[in-house]
Design an enzyme around this catalytic site. Sequence first.
Site, PDB file in Angstrom:
ATOM      1  N   CYS A 121      -0.065   3.759   2.936  1.00 28.86           N
ATOM      2  CA  CYS A 121       0.382   3.311   4.079  1.00 28.86           C
ATOM      3  C   CYS A 121       2.074   3.645   4.250  1.00 28.86           C
ATOM      4  CB  CYS A 121       0.296   1.722   3.959  1.00 28.86           C
ATOM      5  SG  CYS A 121      -1.458   1.220   3.701  1.00 28.86           S
ATOM      6  N   CYS A 132       0.730  -1.179   0.084  1.00 27.78           N
ATOM      7  CA  CYS A 132       0.081   0.047  -0.062  1.00 27.78           C
ATOM      8  C   CYS A 132       1.000   1.157   0.000  1.00 27.78           C
ATOM      9  CB  CYS A 132      -0.838  -0.156   1.215  1.00 27.78           C
ATOM     10  SG  CYS A 132      -1.661   1.622   1.652  1.00 27.78           S
TER      11      CYS A 132
END
Length: 106
Positions: A34, A31
């Site tokens: 993230c 991600c």
Amino acid sequence: MSEVQVTEETFESEVLKADLPVLVDFSAEWCGPCKMVDPIVHELADDWAGKVKVVKIDADESPNILMKYGVMGIPTLMFFSKGEVKERVTGFKPKKALVKKFEKYF
């Protein structure tokens, strides 16, 4: 200070039964956002050492926790106090915005 890695097996003891309020970082290796939130979460863990426990949950490895708490997107940060979700932030937010959202709970 690095965050504690939490799994479905350790979630109850590490988060729900924790003595301190807990900031839970739901993220995944793949991600992109993230990775942008990660250094901020590390800073918060250092800034709040002794006041807030910071833990990380791999979204891919803990689908039941994501379902239970309705996590639809990552990164999602959830702030727990005494076993209850007090606040939730999904997506990237600057550190200042996160501090403002969470610090009222400790």
